[in-house]
Design a protein around this motif. Structure first.
Motif, PDB file in Angstrom:
ATOM      1  N   ALA A   1       0.826  -1.213   0.000  1.00  0.00           N
ATOM      2  CA  ALA A   1       0.000   0.000   0.000  1.00  0.00           C
ATOM      3  C   ALA A   1       0.859   1.262   0.000  1.00  0.00           C
ATOM      4  CB  ALA A   1      -0.934  -0.006   1.211  1.00  0.00           C
TER       5      ALA A   1
ATOM      6  N   HIS B   1      -3.553   6.649  -8.776  1.00  0.00           N
ATOM      7  CA  HIS B   1      -4.566   5.618  -8.558  1.00  0.00           C
ATOM      8  C   HIS B   1      -5.971   6.173  -8.759  1.00  0.00           C
ATOM      9  CE1 HIS B   1      -7.150   2.783  -6.314  1.00  0.00           C
ATOM     10  NE2 HIS B   1      -6.210   1.883  -6.556  1.00  0.00           N
TER      11      HIS B   1
ATOM     12  N   THR C   1      -6.094  -3.649  -5.919  1.00  0.00           N
ATOM     13  CA  THR C   1      -6.721  -2.544  -5.195  1.00  0.00           C
ATOM     14  C   THR C   1      -8.168  -2.429  -5.654  1.00  0.00           C
ATOM     15  OG1 THR C   1      -6.098  -0.864  -6.830  1.00  0.00           O
ATOM     16  CG2 THR C   1      -4.541  -1.297  -5.021  1.00  0.00           C
TER      17      THR C   1
ATOM     18  N   LEU D   1      -6.266   2.425   1.792  1.00  0.00           N
ATOM     19  CA  LEU D   1      -5.434   3.332   1.004  1.00  0.00           C
ATOM     20  C   LEU D   1      -5.842   4.760   1.348  1.00  0.00           C
ATOM     21  CD1 LEU D   1      -5.596   1.500  -2.453  1.00  0.00           C
ATOM     22  CD2 LEU D   1      -3.638   1.580  -0.890  1.00  0.00           C
TER      23      LEU D   1
ATOM     24  N   LEU E   1      -6.354  -1.927  -0.472  1.00  0.00           N
ATOM     25  CA  LEU E   1      -5.441  -2.857  -1.142  1.00  0.00           C
ATOM     26  C   LEU E   1      -5.655  -4.238  -0.541  1.00  0.00           C
ATOM     27  CD1 LEU E   1      -1.860  -2.545  -2.345  1.00  0.00           C
ATOM     28  CD2 LEU E   1      -2.325  -4.321  -0.641  1.00  0.00           C
TER      29      LEU E   1
END
Length: 258
Positions: free
Chosen positions: A66, A74, A110, A183, A194
């Motif tokens: 992570a 992301h 994730t 996260l 994650l």
């Protein structure tokens, strides 16, 4: 005093209540119960400790994974087409290397929650190299259909805290023990989870030495109980035989003195 005046009548043997078989079985049962209960207690404690270590190891590795996820990139991937882009591949690369370095990691990924649905973003599962291999890869924003059956996964989103599976669970991808860590961005805002999965076969393989050792201890305990019971039976039976011989000798001696 003359020898003839001495009382040479032998002492009458006592009537012992000896039951060799019953005593042997009783001793054997006591030993079996003592060994089996002690072994089971040790087994439960050792199994719990090993399971705890596996789960803690999962969380430690998941925390490391992570930490290398970039929050900004992301959160920029929200379309299936993003997977083919260089930015996505560059962001995924560190997780890919991490998964490849540990063969026990079945899946590393994730996920985010949008509305009432859970979507995958990163997926480190390699694409199948032949037609015979099952394709377990997921696309960016693919819905996790079995999310509602994965209690640890849901708990990670609800509590926003690290969590692990309480027991193996089954979903569309297999049977696993999993660890999940939240996260968060630089400001501490939660944006996803994650996940890291261990296949149940690998999980059971790590517990197998404890189970094998326990079975060996139980078998050894049974033989110890059997040997101790046999020894008690032999000794008590021997005492019973000797006492019966004493009784016969006493009877013969009594007849001669009449």
């Amino acid at each position: 005093m003359m020898t003839s005046d001495l009382n040479l009548t032998p002492e009458k043997p006592a009537n012992y209540r000896i039951r060799p078989l019953l005593e042997a079985i009783s001793v054997g049962l006591v030993i079996v119960i003592a060994i089996f209960s002690t072994t089971y207690f040790i087994y439960v404690r050792a199994l719990a400790a090993q399971e705890g270590e596996i789960r803690q190891g999962l969380l430690r590795t998941a925390h490391v994974a992570a930490s290398i996820v970039d929050p900004v990139s992301h959160q920029s991937f929200r379309h299936a087409d993003d997977e083919a882009g260089a930015a996505y591949q560059a962001a995924l690369a560190p997780l890919m290397r991490m998964r490849e370095s540990d063969p026990q990691i079945a899946y590393l990924y994730t996920a985010v929650k949008i509305g009432d649905q859970y979507h995958f973003i990163f997926d480190t599962t390699p694409a199948p190299t032949s037609e015979n291999e099952v394709d377990s890869t997921v696309a960016v924003m693919e819905v996790y259909k079995d999310a509602l059956g994965n209690k640890a996964f849901l708990r990670a989103f609800d509590t926003k805290k690290p969590t692990t599976s309480d027991e193996p669970y089954k979903d569309q991808y297999g049977v696993f023990i999993s660890g999940y860590v939240p996260l968060k961005d630089a400001q501490g805002n939660f944006y996803g989870v994650l996940g890291m999965d261990i296949d149940v076969k690998d999980y059971e393989a790590r517990l197998a030495p404890i189970r094998r050792a326990t079975i060996r201890a139980l078998i050894a305990g049974f033989f110890v109980a059997f040997l101790m019971g046999s020894a008690v039976w032999f000794l008590r039976n021997f005492i019973l035989i000797l006492n019966e011989k004493r009784k016969r000798l006493f009877a013969l001696a009594s007849q001669k003195t009449r």
